[in-house]
Design an enzyme around this catalytic site. Structure first.
Site, PDB file in Angstrom:
ATOM      1  N   ASP A   1     105.218 -17.941 -20.531  1.00 47.70           N
ATOM      2  CA  ASP A   1     105.492 -17.273 -19.264  1.00 47.70           C
ATOM      3  C   ASP A   1     106.782 -17.843 -18.670  1.00 47.70           C
ATOM      4  O   ASP A   1     107.205 -18.939 -19.038  1.00 47.70           O
ATOM      5  CB  ASP A   1     104.301 -17.531 -18.329  1.00 47.70           C
ATOM      6  CG  ASP A   1     104.496 -16.967 -16.941  1.00 47.70           C
ATOM      7  OD1 ASP A   1     104.903 -15.799 -16.823  1.00 47.70           O
ATOM      8  OD2 ASP A   1     104.231 -17.701 -15.964  1.00 47.70           O
TER       9      ASP A   1
ATOM     10  N   ASP B   1     107.808 -17.438 -14.759  1.00 49.21           N
ATOM     11  CA  ASP B   1     107.672 -17.867 -13.366  1.00 49.21           C
ATOM     12  C   ASP B   1     106.629 -18.962 -13.210  1.00 49.21           C
ATOM     13  O   ASP B   1     105.469 -18.790 -13.579  1.00 49.21           O
ATOM     14  CB  ASP B   1     107.309 -16.673 -12.488  1.00 49.21           C
ATOM     15  CG  ASP B   1     108.310 -15.533 -12.626  1.00 49.21           C
ATOM     16  OD1 ASP B   1     109.499 -15.816 -12.852  1.00 49.21           O
ATOM     17  OD2 ASP B   1     107.890 -14.367 -12.526  1.00 49.21           O
TER      18      ASP B   1
END
Length: 190
Positions: free
Chosen positions: A9, A11
Site C-alpha cells: 500500500d 498511504d
C-alpha cells in the site's frame, strides 16, 4: 519458478498521508485541532470541523505529492524488495489523485515501473503472496483468505491488530530480511 508477489500500500504505509492531512486541517480549522492519536477510525467526521469533509480533508490539490516518506529506511528497503520479489504498489485513489500518487512514487522510488502501479480499493481481488498495508479493510480479507500480511501500526488499526494478531512493522528498517523470514516457510523465499 515465479517470484513471490508482494503488494504494498502507499498511504500511511510507505508515505505519511494522515499526518499531512491533519497538518492542513489544523491550519484551516484551528478551532478544531486534530491529533494523530485521535484518528482511531476511518470515519473521522466526529473529529473535524463541519466544513472539513472527507473531500476537504483528503482532497487538497497537490496533497499526495507533498507527503513525507514513512521513514528514512523505506526507499532502500523497497529497492531491495523490488530487486528480489515481484513488487506491486496497490493503492486506493480517487481519479484526480492517481497522477499525484504516481508523481510521488517517481520522485521517491523511480525504480517502480508503471506496470507495478495499481489503483484499487478492493485489494482482496488481486493475487499476491504478501500484503503490507495499514487498512484493516484490506488486511482482514487477505489474512482470513490464508495470505501473509504485515500491518503498519496506526491508531486506526489498533483494535484489529489486537483481535487478529497481525505481524507488524513499525519501521522499514530491516524489512527485506523480515519479509524473507516470513516467506521462507512457504518455500517462497528468494
Amino acid at each position: 519458478m515465479r517470484k513471490p508477489i508482494i503488494a504494498v500500500d502507499m498511504d500511511d504505509t510507505i508515505c505519511q498521508l494522515v499526518k499531512r492531512a491533519i497538518y492542513h486541517n489544523n491550519k484551516s480549522f484551528p478551532t478544531h485541532l486534530l491529533h494523530y492519536e485521535d484518528m482511531v477510525d476511518w470515519d473521522t467526521t466526529h473529529l473535524r470541523h463541519p466544513d472539513s469533509t472527507h473531500e476537504v480533508f483528503y482532497g487538497r490539490p497537490g496533497l499526495f505529492e507533498e507527503l513525507e516518506l514513512y521513514d528514512e529506511y523505506v526507499v532502500e528497503e523497497m529497492r531491495k524488495l523490488n530487486d528480489a520479489y515481484d513488487l506491486l504498489i496497490v493503492t486506493a485513489a480517487e481519479p484526480k489523485t492517481v497522477l499525484e500518487k504516481w508523481k510521488w512514487l517517481q520522485m521517491h522510488m523511480p525504480f517502480i515501473k508503471l506496470e507495478q502501479f495499481i489503483t484499487c480499493k478492493r485489494k482482496n481481488l488481486l493475487t499476491f503472496d504478501l500484503l503490507i498495508d495499514d487498512g484493516p479493510h484490506n488486511l482482514i480479507p487477505a489474512f482470513e483468505g490464508g495470505r501473509k500480511v504485515i500491518c503498519i501500526p496506526h491508531p486506526w488499526n489498533r483494535q484489529q491488530r489486537e483481535q487478529y494478531g497481525f505481524p507488524q512493522m513499525s519501521s522499514w528498517k530491516g524489512a527485506k530480511l523480515y519479509i524473507d523470514e516470513m516467506l521462507l516457510p512457504l518455500g517462497l523465499h528468494i
